[in-house]
Design an enzyme around this catalytic site. Structure first.
Site, PDB file in Angstrom:
ATOM      1  N   ASN A  70       0.871  -1.180   0.000  1.00 24.44           N
ATOM      2  CA  ASN A  70       0.000   0.000   0.000  1.00 24.44           C
ATOM      3  C   ASN A  70       0.907   1.228   0.000  1.00 24.44           C
ATOM      4  OD1 ASN A  70      -1.895   1.980   0.366  1.00 24.44           O
ATOM      5  ND2 ASN A  70      -2.290   1.526   2.524  1.00 24.44           N
ATOM      6  N   TRP A  71       1.022   1.825  -1.158  1.00 25.91           N
ATOM      7  CA  TRP A  71       1.900   3.009  -1.268  1.00 25.91           C
ATOM      8  C   TRP A  71       1.324   4.231  -0.570  1.00 25.91           C
ATOM      9  CZ3 TRP A  71       3.757   3.620  -7.054  1.00 25.91           C
ATOM     10  CH2 TRP A  71       4.629   2.578  -7.380  1.00 25.91           C
ATOM     11  N   LYS A  72       0.030   4.187  -0.253  1.00 23.73           N
ATOM     12  CA  LYS A  72      -0.681   5.384   0.230  1.00 23.73           C
ATOM     13  C   LYS A  72      -0.485   6.512  -0.797  1.00 23.73           C
ATOM     14  CE  LYS A  72       0.248   3.765   4.830  1.00 23.73           C
ATOM     15  NZ  LYS A  72      -0.085   3.955   6.211  1.00 23.73           N
ATOM     16  N   HIS A  78      -9.740   1.235   4.585  1.00 21.48           N
ATOM     17  CA  HIS A  78      -8.478   1.444   5.305  1.00 21.48           C
ATOM     18  C   HIS A  78      -8.736   2.433   6.445  1.00 21.48           C
ATOM     19  CE1 HIS A  78      -4.364   2.661   6.178  1.00 21.48           C
ATOM     20  NE2 HIS A  78      -3.968   1.582   5.548  1.00 21.48           N
ATOM     21  N   GLU A 115      -7.158   4.877   7.488  1.00 23.08           N
ATOM     22  CA  GLU A 115      -6.941   6.297   7.147  1.00 23.08           C
ATOM     23  C   GLU A 115      -8.153   6.852   6.411  1.00 23.08           C
ATOM     24  OE1 GLU A 115      -3.173   5.739   5.215  1.00 23.08           O
ATOM     25  OE2 GLU A 115      -2.261   5.286   7.148  1.00 23.08           O
ATOM     26  N   GLU A 146      -5.716  -4.697  10.688  1.00 24.85           N
ATOM     27  CA  GLU A 146      -4.741  -3.618  10.836  1.00 24.85           C
ATOM     28  C   GLU A 146      -5.058  -2.812  12.095  1.00 24.85           C
ATOM     29  OE1 GLU A 146      -2.696  -2.744   6.840  1.00 24.85           O
ATOM     30  OE2 GLU A 146      -4.244  -1.266   7.189  1.00 24.85           O
ATOM     31  N   GLY A 154       2.028   2.643  10.594  1.00 26.86           N
ATOM     32  CA  GLY A 154       2.956   3.761  10.395  1.00 26.86           C
ATOM     33  C   GLY A 154       3.616   4.235  11.674  1.00 26.86           C
ATOM     34  N   SER A 182       3.149  -1.832  10.345  1.00 25.96           N
ATOM     35  CA  SER A 182       4.610  -1.814  10.513  1.00 25.96           C
ATOM     36  C   SER A 182       5.262  -3.165  10.187  1.00 25.96           C
ATOM     37  CB  SER A 182       4.980  -1.344  11.926  1.00 25.96           C
ATOM     38  OG  SER A 182       4.483  -0.031  12.139  1.00 25.96           O
ATOM     39  N   GLY A 213       2.622  -1.056   4.305  1.00 26.93           N
ATOM     40  CA  GLY A 213       2.633   0.362   3.930  1.00 26.93           C
ATOM     41  C   GLY A 213       4.047   0.855   3.703  1.00 26.93           C
ATOM     42  N   GLY A 214       4.608   1.539   4.695  1.00 26.60           N
ATOM     43  CA  GLY A 214       5.923   2.186   4.575  1.00 26.60           C
ATOM     44  C   GLY A 214       6.999   1.313   3.949  1.00 26.60           C
TER      45      GLY A 214
HETATM   46  C1  PEP Z   1      -0.971   0.298   5.784  1.00 28.33           C
HETATM   47  O1  PEP Z   1      -0.900   1.370   5.217  1.00 28.33           O
HETATM   48  O2  PEP Z   1      -1.907  -0.449   5.516  1.00 28.33           O
HETATM   49  C2  PEP Z   1       0.073  -0.076   6.736  1.00 28.33           C
HETATM   50  C3  PEP Z   1      -0.033  -1.222   7.332  1.00 28.33           C
HETATM   51  O3  PEP Z   1       1.108   0.818   6.905  1.00 28.33           O
HETATM   52  P1  PEP Z   1       2.522   0.524   7.624  1.00 28.33           P
HETATM   53  O4  PEP Z   1       3.036  -0.780   7.088  1.00 28.33           O
HETATM   54  O5  PEP Z   1       3.379   1.683   7.240  1.00 28.33           O
HETATM   55  O6  PEP Z   1       2.270   0.459   9.099  1.00 28.33           O
END
Ligand code: PEP
Length: 265
Positions: free
Chosen positions: A9-11, A99, A101, A171, A177, A217, A238-239
């Site tokens: 997930n690049w966001k 999600h 966010e 999640e 994040g 994470s 994500g990151g």
């Molecule tokens: C996400 O955006 O779904 C996520 C899990 O982010 P991260 O891996 O950065 O915590």
């Protein structure tokens, strides 16, 4: 047997030229990692502007492209939105729905997620539905209730076949994040709970088929332990997915499971 899925997930990150370089590098890195894409599903969920470039690069490579959101209607007066019909037309294989966010910043509700889930299935786009509790809810011991309610709301009106074909990503909001990962025990406990709720909402057979991801994470250093758990079938990353090399290492979470070349004993 549930096939593992590792989804990026690049966001809201990267420019078009970065996405082209990323796509090419990911193909190379997966090759270098000796990953067999018949043994693991890989999806890269990106902002809409990157999809066309990635679809071309990933053509016949076995790597799926996903959206991070969509509207539930096929067309209409919804300025700024993208429809499931448009995604299907482009050959987009996945869509992230609900999600945290989007729930937090765009007031996305469980009822809206249910509409989007229905729309995704009717357009043969594989939905990745996100659920998870906030830190306050976990600290108050409300995490199971929170996730149960989210599942009941999001699957309202969804048939058994569609439910079985929905990917659910657990999640916990406090782990997204933040660099703070749920322990593999906490993640698996919730994944098993999600399976039991789905068995109650549908039946044991559907629940057994559902691919459940953990997200929060995830990185190359913790993926192996998470993937070793009984009810975790993959990850939403994500990151750490922004770097093609690290993402390829995450996809290669266990060379014995996803490797092309059998390990010589
Ligand atoms: C996400 O955006 O779904 C996520 C899990 O982010 P991260 O891996 O950065 O915590």
């Amino acid at each position: 047997m549930r096939k593992p899925l590792i989804a990026a997930n690049w966001k809201m990150n990267k420019l078009v030229e970065d996405s082209t370089a990323y796509g090419e590098e990911l193909i190379e890195r997966l090759k270098a990692e000796d990953v067999d894409l018949k043994k693991v599903d890989v999806a890269v969920c990106v902002p809409f502007i990157h999809m066309a470039a990635l679809k071309v690069i990933f053509l016949l490579r076995g790597i799926g492209v996903g959206a991070q959101n969509m509207h539930s209607a096929d067309s209409g007066a919804y300025t700024g939105e993208i429809s499931p019909a448009m995604l299907e037309d482009m050959g987009i294989e996945y869509v992230i729905i609900g999600h945290s966010e989007r729930r937090m910043y765009f007031a996305e509700t469980d009822a809206a997620c249910a509409e989007k889930l229905k729309a995704a299935h009717s357009h043969k786009i594989r939905p990745i539905l996100c659920v998870g509790e906030s830190l306050e809810q976990r600290e108050a011991g409300e995490h199971f209730d929170t996730v149960r309610k989210q599942l009941a709301g999001c699957f309202e009106g969804i048939g058994g076949k569609e439910a079985a074909g929905t990917v659910i990503a657990y999640e916990p909001v406090w782990a997204i994040g933040t660099g703070r990962t749920a322990t593999s025990g906490q993640a698996n406990e919730m994944a098993s709970f999600i399976r039991s709720v789905m068995a109650d909402l549908y039946d044991a057979e559907a629940a057994e088929q559902i691919v459940i991801l953990y997200g929060g994470s995830v990185k190359k250093s913790n993926i192996a332990e998470l993937m070793n758990m009984s009810d975790i079938d993959g990850a939403l990353v994500g990151g750490a997915s922004l770097d093609a090399g690290e993402f390829a290492q995450i996809v290669n979470f266990d060379p014995d499971v996803v490797g092309k070349t059998p390990k010589v004993q």
